[in-house]
Design a protein around this motif. Structure first.
Motif, mmCIF file in Angstrom:
data_model
loop_
_atom_site.group_PDB
_atom_site.id
_atom_site.type_symbol
_atom_site.label_atom_id
_atom_site.label_comp_id
_atom_site.label_asym_id
_atom_site.label_seq_id
_atom_site.Cartn_x
_atom_site.Cartn_y
_atom_site.Cartn_z
ATOM 1 N N ALA A 156 119.225 -21.989 7.144
ATOM 2 C CA ALA A 156 117.964 -21.245 7.205
ATOM 3 C C ALA A 156 118.207 -19.758 7.443
ATOM 4 N N THR A 157 119.177 -19.450 8.282
ATOM 5 C CA THR A 157 119.507 -18.041 8.535
ATOM 6 C C THR A 157 120.026 -17.378 7.266
ATOM 7 N N THR A 158 120.863 -18.100 6.525
ATOM 8 C CA THR A 158 121.387 -17.566 5.268
ATOM 9 C C THR A 158 120.257 -17.327 4.273
ATOM 10 N N VAL A 159 119.330 -18.280 4.185
ATOM 11 C CA VAL A 159 118.189 -18.138 3.276
ATOM 12 C C VAL A 159 117.376 -16.897 3.636
ATOM 13 N N THR A 160 117.086 -16.736 4.918
ATOM 14 C CA THR A 160 116.288 -15.590 5.365
ATOM 15 C C THR A 160 116.968 -14.272 5.020
ATOM 16 N N LEU A 161 118.239 -14.149 5.378
ATOM 17 C CA LEU A 161 118.964 -12.901 5.137
ATOM 18 C C LEU A 161 119.113 -12.622 3.646
ATOM 19 N N ALA A 162 119.328 -13.677 2.860
ATOM 20 C CA ALA A 162 119.499 -13.495 1.415
ATOM 21 C C ALA A 162 118.215 -12.990 0.773
ATOM 22 N N ILE A 163 117.087 -13.579 1.155
ATOM 23 C CA ILE A 163 115.819 -13.178 0.544
ATOM 24 C C ILE A 163 115.401 -11.789 1.008
ATOM 25 N N VAL A 164 115.506 -11.528 2.305
ATOM 26 C CA VAL A 164 115.161 -10.193 2.805
ATOM 27 C C VAL A 164 116.096 -9.153 2.193
ATOM 28 N N GLY A 165 117.388 -9.482 2.127
ATOM 29 C CA GLY A 165 118.357 -8.551 1.563
ATOM 30 C C GLY A 165 118.135 -8.273 0.093
ATOM 31 N N SER A 166 117.570 -9.257 -0.628
ATOM 32 C CA SER A 166 117.358 -9.072 -2.064
ATOM 33 C C SER A 166 116.294 -8.027 -2.359
ATOM 34 N N PHE A 167 115.463 -7.727 -1.362
ATOM 35 C CA PHE A 167 114.419 -6.727 -1.563
ATOM 36 C C PHE A 167 114.917 -5.307 -1.321
ATOM 37 N N MET A 168 116.085 -5.185 -0.724
ATOM 38 C CA MET A 168 116.576 -3.861 -0.366
ATOM 39 C C MET A 168 117.754 -3.467 -1.239
ATOM 40 N N GLY A 169 117.600 -2.383 -1.958
ATOM 41 C CA GLY A 169 118.676 -1.875 -2.791
ATOM 42 C C GLY A 169 119.712 -1.153 -1.948
ATOM 43 N N PRO A 170 120.800 -0.700 -2.557
ATOM 44 C CA PRO A 170 121.873 -0.023 -1.827
ATOM 45 C C PRO A 170 121.394 1.198 -1.057
ATOM 46 N N SER A 171 120.377 1.889 -1.571
ATOM 47 C CA SER A 171 119.906 3.101 -0.906
ATOM 48 C C SER A 171 118.696 2.841 -0.027
ATOM 49 N N GLY A 172 118.365 1.549 0.178
ATOM 50 C CA GLY A 172 117.233 1.215 1.026
ATOM 51 C C GLY A 172 115.919 1.137 0.283
ATOM 52 N N ASP A 173 115.961 1.355 -1.054
ATOM 53 C CA ASP A 173 114.727 1.243 -1.819
ATOM 54 C C ASP A 173 114.411 -0.227 -2.057
ATOM 55 N N VAL A 174 113.283 -0.491 -2.667
ATOM 56 C CA VAL A 174 112.853 -1.870 -2.889
ATOM 57 C C VAL A 174 112.814 -2.145 -4.385
ATOM 58 N N PRO A 175 113.861 -2.761 -4.940
ATOM 59 C CA PRO A 175 113.885 -3.041 -6.371
ATOM 60 C C PRO A 175 112.940 -4.177 -6.732
ATOM 61 N N ALA A 176 112.561 -4.232 -8.000
ATOM 62 C CA ALA A 176 111.670 -5.306 -8.460
ATOM 63 C C ALA A 176 112.393 -6.642 -8.399
ATOM 64 N N GLN A 177 111.661 -7.681 -8.028
ATOM 65 C CA GLN A 177 112.214 -9.023 -7.979
ATOM 66 C C GLN A 177 111.540 -9.869 -9.052
ATOM 67 N N PRO A 178 112.197 -10.071 -10.191
ATOM 68 C CA PRO A 178 111.550 -10.805 -11.274
ATOM 69 C C PRO A 178 111.119 -12.209 -10.882
#
Length: 242
Positions: A156-178
């Motif tokens: 569950a921790t891995t799932v949370t971090l993976a999904i939250v992390g997927s919203f943050m780009g390298p520069s902290g921006d929020v890329p689109a999630q298809p």
């Protein structure tokens, strides 16, 4: 207890896998492979009335999640609200009265659960922010033991971090999630339908959602189906529906 190194490796492979299937679906499949469960689902939501999407390892788990959202009650709803894990030893037990409508619904509609008998739901949250739930299903009644719960928390921790992390780009921006824009999986139509029902009946958003859920239950449909009919103007709520 499963080998934690093995669990971590399987979950990491899911996180770093190719774009298809989508990240949440890969994580669901990884949970089934890594843990002693037979089906898994991830439901992302802002609150219990606004769902961003549901992804699952198979159709059985997806239908179980959809049914809970349609009815507005169930272990996933409670886990999200309380931010605590919820365990159900037997979804079909007449003694299970925490969710009376869901219990009766499952007992009278075997195709909904397709043999899934127990579930453990872990809330997905980071700090004070809740993003959804991870539901893990088995075909046999029972609850996971202490060591199994520890394994589940790693996943569950891995799932949370993976999904939250997927919203943050390298520069902290929020890329689109298809994967959030996949029409069968998002909750946009439900929100749109709620807005239209608010206007049609001159009611609050909460009451409009309740009316939508009641209609879905009465017609034995999923709430997404009814919402789609409202948005496409195949269904209009009138004063008789109040």
């Amino acid at each position: 207890m499963a080998d934690l190194t093995r669990i971590a490796q399987i979950m990491a492979e899911a996180v770093n896998g190719p774009g298809r299937p989508s990240l949440p679906e890969r994580l669901c499949l990884a949970c089934v492979e890594a843990l002693t469960v037979e089906a898994a689902a991830i439901t992302l939501m802002a609150d219990t009335g606004h769902r961003a999407g549901v992804w699952a390892s198979d159709g059985r788990a997806r239908r179980m999640e959809e049914r809970q959202f349609s009815l507005g009650e169930g272990p996933g709803v409670d886990a999200f609200r309380s931010r605590r894990p919820v365990s159900v030893a037997d979804l079909l037990s007449p003694a299970e009265m925490r969710w009376p409508v869901l219990t009766v619904d499952l007992a009278s509609a075997a195709p909904v659960h397709h043999g899934l008998r127990s579930v453990y739901v872990s809330p997905l949250h980071l700090g004070t922010s809740s993003i959804g739930v991870l539901s893990l299903y088995r075909s046999d009644p029972g609850v996971p033991g202490t060591e199994e719960v520890a394994d589940i928390q790693v996943a569950a921790t891995t799932v949370t971090l993976a999904i939250v992390g997927s919203f943050m780009g390298p520069s902290g921006d929020v890329p689109a999630q298809p994967w959030l824009d996949d029409p069968p999986l998002n909750g946009v139509e439900v929100d749109q339908a709620v807005g239209m029902i608010m206007v049609q009946l001159s009611v609050s958003a909460t009451e409009a959602l309740d009316r939508l859920r009641a209609h879905a239950f009465a017609q034995d449909q999923e709430i997404d189906q009814v919402a789609r009919d409202v948005v496409r103007r195949r269904l209009r709520f009138t004063e008789e529906d109040r």
